[in-house]
Scaffold this motif. Structure first.
Motif, PDB file in Angstrom:
ATOM      1  N   UNK A  48      -0.428   9.618   7.440  1.00  0.00           N
ATOM      2  CA  UNK A  48      -1.457   8.543   7.747  1.00  0.00           C
ATOM      3  C   UNK A  48      -0.661   7.300   7.731  1.00  0.00           C
ATOM      4  N   UNK A  49      -0.602   6.341   8.604  1.00  0.00           N
ATOM      5  CA  UNK A  49      -0.795   5.527   9.617  1.00  0.00           C
ATOM      6  C   UNK A  49      -1.529   4.029   9.133  1.00  0.00           C
ATOM      7  N   UNK A  50      -1.164   2.965   8.575  1.00  0.00           N
ATOM      8  CA  UNK A  50      -1.880   1.743   8.040  1.00  0.00           C
ATOM      9  C   UNK A  50      -2.304   1.231   8.900  1.00  0.00           C
ATOM     10  N   UNK A  51      -3.941   0.558   9.026  1.00  0.00           N
ATOM     11  CA  UNK A  51      -4.841   0.658   9.882  1.00  0.00           C
ATOM     12  C   UNK A  51      -4.196  -0.994  10.860  1.00  0.00           C
ATOM     13  N   UNK A  52      -3.093  -2.025   9.915  1.00  0.00           N
ATOM     14  CA  UNK A  52      -2.973  -3.539  10.049  1.00  0.00           C
ATOM     15  C   UNK A  52      -2.861  -3.815  11.383  1.00  0.00           C
TER      16      UNK A  52
ATOM     17  N   UNK B 280      -1.483  -4.724  -9.787  1.00  0.00           N
ATOM     18  CA  UNK B 280      -2.168  -3.927  -9.156  1.00  0.00           C
ATOM     19  C   UNK B 280      -3.563  -4.431  -8.060  1.00  0.00           C
ATOM     20  N   UNK B 281      -3.439  -5.734  -8.542  1.00  0.00           N
ATOM     21  CA  UNK B 281      -4.374  -7.087  -8.198  1.00  0.00           C
ATOM     22  C   UNK B 281      -4.573  -6.519  -6.287  1.00  0.00           C
ATOM     23  N   UNK B 282      -3.421  -6.500  -5.227  1.00  0.00           N
ATOM     24  CA  UNK B 282      -3.650  -6.145  -4.351  1.00  0.00           C
ATOM     25  C   UNK B 282      -3.598  -5.186  -3.077  1.00  0.00           C
ATOM     26  N   UNK B 283      -3.416  -3.523  -4.509  1.00  0.00           N
ATOM     27  CA  UNK B 283      -3.690  -2.627  -3.958  1.00  0.00           C
ATOM     28  C   UNK B 283      -5.304  -2.190  -3.700  1.00  0.00           C
ATOM     29  N   UNK B 284      -5.812  -3.052  -5.051  1.00  0.00           N
ATOM     30  CA  UNK B 284      -6.928  -2.697  -5.227  1.00  0.00           C
ATOM     31  C   UNK B 284      -8.311  -3.710  -3.936  1.00  0.00           C
ATOM     32  N   UNK B 285      -8.030  -4.890  -3.621  1.00  0.00           N
ATOM     33  CA  UNK B 285      -8.132  -5.546  -2.565  1.00  0.00           C
ATOM     34  C   UNK B 285      -8.393  -4.635  -1.630  1.00  0.00           C
ATOM     35  N   UNK B 286      -6.859  -4.565  -1.349  1.00  0.00           N
ATOM     36  CA  UNK B 286      -6.690  -3.703   0.224  1.00  0.00           C
ATOM     37  C   UNK B 286      -7.894  -2.165   0.176  1.00  0.00           C
ATOM     38  N   UNK B 287      -7.423  -1.695  -0.838  1.00  0.00           N
ATOM     39  CA  UNK B 287      -8.248  -0.197  -0.801  1.00  0.00           C
ATOM     40  C   UNK B 287      -9.801  -0.644  -0.355  1.00  0.00           C
ATOM     41  N   UNK B 288     -10.580  -1.570  -1.167  1.00  0.00           N
ATOM     42  CA  UNK B 288     -11.926  -1.112  -0.988  1.00  0.00           C
ATOM     43  C   UNK B 288     -11.987  -2.145   0.295  1.00  0.00           C
ATOM     44  N   UNK B 289     -11.004  -2.668   0.797  1.00  0.00           N
ATOM     45  CA  UNK B 289     -10.597  -3.380   2.730  1.00  0.00           C
ATOM     46  C   UNK B 289     -10.968  -1.911   3.190  1.00  0.00           C
TER      47      UNK B 289
ATOM     48  N   UNK C  28     -13.535   0.093   5.984  1.00  0.00           N
ATOM     49  CA  UNK C  28     -13.430  -0.055   7.327  1.00  0.00           C
ATOM     50  C   UNK C  28     -13.810   1.941   7.678  1.00  0.00           C
ATOM     51  N   UNK C  29     -13.917   2.733   6.400  1.00  0.00           N
ATOM     52  CA  UNK C  29     -13.981   3.825   7.167  1.00  0.00           C
ATOM     53  C   UNK C  29     -13.250   4.572   6.735  1.00  0.00           C
ATOM     54  N   UNK C  30     -12.589   4.631   6.245  1.00  0.00           N
ATOM     55  CA  UNK C  30     -10.823   5.586   5.457  1.00  0.00           C
ATOM     56  C   UNK C  30     -11.567   6.413   4.090  1.00  0.00           C
TER      57      UNK C  30
END
Length: 437
Positions: A2-6, A28-37, A41-43
């Motif tokens: 998998x490749x990050x969509x950023x 884990x705050x940054x990871x959690x926010x990125x997870x929800x984004x 986005x459809x992941x």
């Protein structure tokens, strides 16, 4: 792989290489926010978890609102020695203070972000009132949200999942909704039978619950019946439907709350709560209560003034009408005949005849205080005197036929009447004593 969509190809945090050591919730705050984004986005949950570097189970718990911060707190070891059994180590979480959510522009409805916060705090066994305080909401709002949108389980158990709750709330929000009475002919006939019997909508609804206890599709609230009558009826049908109600109204009359009412007069009122304390104990003369007694068909009136300390009565002559201007002039003319120490205040109700209260106060230097709506006991002496005056001016008669001389004669007769509240003295005697003193 998998490749990050950023668009930059990199994230603003580093994926952990070693996951066997607890990192704590803040890491884990940054990871959690990125997870929800990524989820938005459809992941999928598994793909988003792999991209941010967390276990798929952690991602599922974030998504379902079951993320427990205790699993990520730095543990504190506590060693206990048990005789004959060895040494045991117990890990206990470090107590911490809950950080409230940052303030944002709040909508009338709960947002998805707030529902995630509710789910996290329920997982921590937080009370409803604490959750409400953190979100700046009413406790009843949080309690109602949990009761309506929770996911029921087996054996009476339930779970609150924020995304499922958000989906349920979104599904209920669209308008207009199908009306229950319109789509259920049996219910519609039952309501019609109740209206034919001259029952009120509230009586109909309770009768339906007793008649069909095990059929929730036959249960409605009285507001549903009112909406069916007021909204669905048109033209002649509207008049027929409204005729089934006791009030006979063909449309809803809004009831405004006290804090939403418009000002009664152009000039602001001074309420009775601001009246001097000396007027309450009736020890100091000069504080008056006033009102109108109305004649036949609201076409004529007589003004009444009663002094609170002595119960002395004065009557206002209003031969033509009882408009605000006429009452203002009659009051000013009567009050000017009093000595200065008997002109301290005047208490009136919020009738439209006192719209000129400010001009009256300017002309006579007598402040006017207004009673609260629907509170006649705040002018008790005046109400009692009006009842006595009905012996001379019966209800349903034309009061404009009485002359100024006749009003003075009636007032003098009342002022010569012994009063129990004055230890059987007359109001005239009590006033004479106060003037002499």
């Amino acid at each position: 792989m998998l490749q990050h969509p950023s668009s930059r190809g990199v994230m603003d945090f580093e994926i952990r290489k070693v996951r066997t050591v607890a990192q704590g919730r803040r890491k884990l705050r940054a990871e959690r926010e990125e997870y929800f984004r990524l989820v938005k986005a459809g992941y999928s949950c598994k793909e988003a978890s792999a991209l941010v570097g967390v276990n798929a189970r952690t991602g599922r718990e974030w998504r379902n609102g079951r993320w427990d911060p205790k699993r990520f707190r730095p543990p504190v070891s506590r060693t206990t020695a048990v005789p004959g059994q060895g040494v045991y180590t117990q890990r206990a979480p470090v107590p911490r203070e809950r950080v409230p959510l940052p303030a944002r522009a709040r909508s009338r409805y709960l947002s998805e972000r707030e529902r995630i916060h509710i789910a996290d705090r329920l997982r921590e066994k937080a009370p409803i009132r604490s959750i409400a305080a953190e979100l700046g909401r009413s406790p009843s709002t949080i309690s109602r949200e949990v009761r309506r949108n929770r996911t029921e389980g087996t054996r009476g158990q339930w779970h609150y999942r924020p995304f499922a709750a958000q989906a349920r709330a979104d599904a209920r929000r669209p308008r207009p909704k199908p009306r229950k009475i319109t789509h259920n002919s049996e219910l519609r006939d039952a309501v019609q039978r109740g209206l034919d019997e001259q029952w009120s909508p509230e009586q109909i609804c309770h009768a339906l619950r007793r008649q069909f206890p095990d059929q929730p599709e036959m249960h409605v609230v009285h507001e549903t019946v009112y909406q069916a009558l007021y909204v669905q009826g048109r033209g002649h049908l509207r008049r027929e439907l409204a005729g089934a109600l006791r009030t006979g109204r063909a449309r809803r009359r809004p009831h405004r709350q006290a804090n939403c009412r418009q000002a009664r007069f152009t000039d602001p009122m001074v309420m009775i709560s601001d009246r001097p304390a000396e007027a309450d104990d009736r020890a100091v003369p000069g504080h008056w209560e006033g009102d109108l007694i109305i004649g036949k068909n609201n076409g004529s009136a007589i003004g009444t003034l009663v002094e609170r300390s002595t119960r002395y009565v004065m009557l206002l002559h209003l031969p033509a009408d009882h408009t605000a201007a006429s009452v203002r002039d009659a009051l000013a003319e009567t009050v000017r005949t009093l000595p200065p120490h008997l002109k301290r205040s005047l208490t009136w109700d919020q009738g439209s005849e006192m719209a000129g209260h400010h001009a009256f106060s300017v002309a006579t230097d007598v402040p006017v205080y207004f009673c609260n709506p629907g509170s006649p006991w705040q002018r008790g002496s005046n109400e009692n005197t009006n009842g006595l005056l009905r012996q001379y001016f019966p209800k349903g008669t034309d009061l404009s036929v009485h002359t100024r001389e006749h009003l003075d004669s009636v007032a003098a007769q009342l002022n010569r009447r012994p009063r129990k509240t004055l230890d059987w003295e007359t109001p005239a005697e009590r006033l004479s004593k106060l003037l002499t003193a």
